[in-house]
Structures are given as structure tokens and as C-alpha cells.
Design a protein around this motif. Sequence first.
Motif, PDB file in Angstrom:
ATOM      1  N   ALA A  92       0.875  -0.615   0.692  1.00 48.38           N
ATOM      2  CA  ALA A  92      -0.153  -0.270   0.032  1.00 48.38           C
ATOM      3  C   ALA A  92       0.946   1.261  -0.086  1.00 48.38           C
ATOM      4  O   ALA A  92       2.005   1.190   0.184  1.00 48.38           O
ATOM      5  CB  ALA A  92      -1.239   0.076   0.917  1.00 48.38           C
ATOM      6  N   LEU A  95       0.870   6.865   3.215  1.00 49.09           N
ATOM      7  CA  LEU A  95      -0.377   8.010   3.541  1.00 49.09           C
ATOM      8  C   LEU A  95       0.636   9.047   4.411  1.00 49.09           C
ATOM      9  O   LEU A  95       0.007   9.607   5.159  1.00 49.09           O
ATOM     10  CB  LEU A  95      -1.422   7.411   3.839  1.00 49.09           C
ATOM     11  N   ASN A 165     -13.048   4.945   8.233  1.00 41.17           N
ATOM     12  CA  ASN A 165     -11.678   6.094   7.659  1.00 41.17           C
ATOM     13  C   ASN A 165     -10.171   5.687   8.163  1.00 41.17           C
ATOM     14  O   ASN A 165      -9.700   6.571   7.457  1.00 41.17           O
ATOM     15  CB  ASN A 165     -12.003   7.179   6.232  1.00 41.17           C
ATOM     16  N   ILE A 167      -6.516   5.719   9.110  1.00 49.27           N
ATOM     17  CA  ILE A 167      -5.787   4.783   7.880  1.00 49.27           C
ATOM     18  C   ILE A 167      -4.503   3.867   9.175  1.00 49.27           C
ATOM     19  O   ILE A 167      -4.473   4.542  10.624  1.00 49.27           O
ATOM     20  CB  ILE A 167      -4.230   6.014   8.146  1.00 49.27           C
ATOM     21  N   HIS A 168      -4.505   3.235   8.675  1.00 50.40           N
ATOM     22  CA  HIS A 168      -3.754   1.836   9.277  1.00 50.40           C
ATOM     23  C   HIS A 168      -2.199   1.202   9.134  1.00 50.40           C
ATOM     24  O   HIS A 168      -1.722   0.855   7.982  1.00 50.40           O
ATOM     25  CB  HIS A 168      -4.355   0.651   9.106  1.00 50.40           C
ATOM     26  N   HIS A 169      -1.180   2.379   9.801  1.00 49.16           N
ATOM     27  CA  HIS A 169       0.580   2.199   9.314  1.00 49.16           C
ATOM     28  C   HIS A 169       0.680   1.759  10.062  1.00 49.16           C
ATOM     29  O   HIS A 169       0.760   0.980  11.167  1.00 49.16           O
ATOM     30  CB  HIS A 169       0.351   3.939   9.336  1.00 49.16           C
ATOM     31  N   CYS A 185      -9.083  -5.283   5.525  1.00 51.10           N
ATOM     32  CA  CYS A 185      -9.169  -3.711   6.333  1.00 51.10           C
ATOM     33  C   CYS A 185     -10.405  -3.011   5.453  1.00 51.10           C
ATOM     34  O   CYS A 185     -10.705  -2.129   5.322  1.00 51.10           O
ATOM     35  CB  CYS A 185      -7.364  -3.138   5.454  1.00 51.10           C
ATOM     36  N   THR A 186     -10.665  -3.883   3.955  1.00 51.70           N
ATOM     37  CA  THR A 186     -11.712  -3.423   2.824  1.00 51.70           C
ATOM     38  C   THR A 186     -12.828  -3.363   3.437  1.00 51.70           C
ATOM     39  O   THR A 186     -13.886  -2.656   3.597  1.00 51.70           O
ATOM     40  CB  THR A 186     -11.012  -3.981   1.749  1.00 51.70           C
ATOM     41  N   ASN A 189     -13.803  -0.298   6.408  1.00 49.56           N
ATOM     42  CA  ASN A 189     -13.286   1.137   5.580  1.00 49.56           C
ATOM     43  C   ASN A 189     -12.458   1.512   6.277  1.00 49.56           C
ATOM     44  O   ASN A 189     -12.054   2.916   7.060  1.00 49.56           O
ATOM     45  CB  ASN A 189     -14.320   1.980   6.031  1.00 49.56           C
ATOM     46  N   ARG A 191      -8.095   2.187   6.038  1.00 52.81           N
ATOM     47  CA  ARG A 191      -6.807   2.586   4.640  1.00 52.81           C
ATOM     48  C   ARG A 191      -5.901   2.440   4.669  1.00 52.81           C
ATOM     49  O   ARG A 191      -5.361   3.040   5.718  1.00 52.81           O
ATOM     50  CB  ARG A 191      -7.340   3.929   4.435  1.00 52.81           C
ATOM     51  N   SER A 193      -1.594   1.915   5.291  1.00 49.92           N
ATOM     52  CA  SER A 193       0.023   2.719   4.770  1.00 49.92           C
ATOM     53  C   SER A 193       1.000   2.184   5.327  1.00 49.92           C
ATOM     54  O   SER A 193       0.599   1.255   6.315  1.00 49.92           O
ATOM     55  CB  SER A 193      -0.563   4.002   5.549  1.00 49.92           C
TER      56      SER A 193
END
Length: 277
Positions: A92, A95, A165, A167-169, A185-186, A189, A191, A193
Amino acid sequence: AELVRAGRTPEELAKEFEPSAQAIRNRIGQADRDEGRRADGLTTAGKEELRRLRRENRQLKVEREILAHRGLIRSGTEKVVTIRRDSEGRAAPDLVGRDLRAAGPHQLWAADITYVPTWAAFLCLAVVVDAWRSRVVGWSMADNLRTQLVINALTMALEQRRPSNVIHHSDHGCQYTSITSGKRCTEMNVRPSRVGGACDDNALCESVFATRECKPNDRSTFRSRGKARRAIFTFIEGWYNPHRRHSALDQASPVDFERRRLFRPSTESGSLSTKGE
């Protein structure tokens, strides 16, 4: 402090007493914090607790060096690989761009994996940390590095916090780049990263791991994985989240910082109001 509150100025008192005017102002400010009149710093009791923790941390480091020199504990130079890239996995985008700050809760989560040595074998620990208040919002333990380890940690965070929504970094480990992880993750929802590769790209999680490792950490620490699991649970839920002070949070713990920011008295109705979960 009582004389100033009665109308005397610090400059007038400095002429009569030994402390300077600035020293008097400092003492008055500290007295106000101790009495709850101000909340812009630590109380005297809080400062003493911080000094005690720092002394304890220094002592633990000295003890660890002595034990390591005598060969009684692991030196910390042995490495266990927790990041294995999947050559076929699709990474990915980054982000975050090395900016691990967030303006509010559940906007940016950092995730990583570490290991805990025991007499039996290694215990793997996955965590999810909210960047806004440095709180561990999800964690999971297992005796292997399969994808389910990181999915369980993410699922715990999602079920307890229910973000939108976020962000999963994380790093490029195959656990995070797997198809199963991507599907999760999909579905929720989230995102995904991936870190850009710099050593401090996932500093939030590394800080959690480093704090836990301040105490002597080696195979002799835990005789079994069960004892390690209980100790880690106590560390995260019993100390790190509710009591670990952070300079970035104005010397507050993640739980206290969250309470201060999300639950404030309403200026209109006098009732408690919330700004988020």
C-alpha cells in the motif's frame, strides 16, 4: 502565595524576603497547581512521582548492565526477524510521510510486531497505537507470526473504537501485506499505509516496545508464555495506557489525555459534553 492572593505583588515580597520575584511567581504557580487552580503542569506529587520513575528506570538500566556483564541475561544483541516481505504482495502507499501526528482520535493508527522471550519459546506481540493520544487501542499475542496475529490486534481496535476511514500504518511485513489482511481492511473501511523505510517511520510502536523493555527482558524473565501474557496485559492495560506519562501529552497518560480532551464540562448547560468516542 496567600500574601500575593491578598494583593501583594511578587516584587514587593522580594524586597522583604530572600527569594526573587520570579521565584515567588514560580512558587505561587506551583501552589495553584497543587490546589487545582491551574492545569498547565504537574503538581508537586506528580513531579515527585516522575522523579521516582526516572530513578527507578536508571537503577534498572544499571542492574541490567551488571547482569549482562556477568552473562546472567541476554545482552540484547541477538535478533529475531519479525519482518518478512512478501515478494508477491502489493504494498500500500505511504499515506503518512513520516508525520505521525493526528488532530483527533481514530485518524491514524500505527501497527507493529515484536517478540517477548520466555523459557519455553518466543511469544509474539502485535499492537495498534492511536497516534493522537499514544494509546494502545488494540493488541494480540500468539506463539507464531501468522497473519491472524495482526488481524486480531486490528479487530480488537476496530470493535472497541469503531472508527471511520482510519489510516492503519505498518511496515512491509507479509502479515500486513497479505490478502487476508487487505480484505479485513476493505471490509472495515480501513486505509492501509506502509512505512517509507526510515528507522523512525513507526516510532509510536517502537516507543511502546522500548518502554516495556526498560526492565530486564530475557528468557529468564518469564518461565512460560502464560506468565508473559499476563505480564504484558498488566503492562498495557494496567500501566501504559492509564499511567505512562508522555511529554507530547503535557505529561499526561493516554487515558487522562483522552478524558481531558473528549469529556469537558459544557459552558452552556454545565453538563458533560463529548467531542468524540
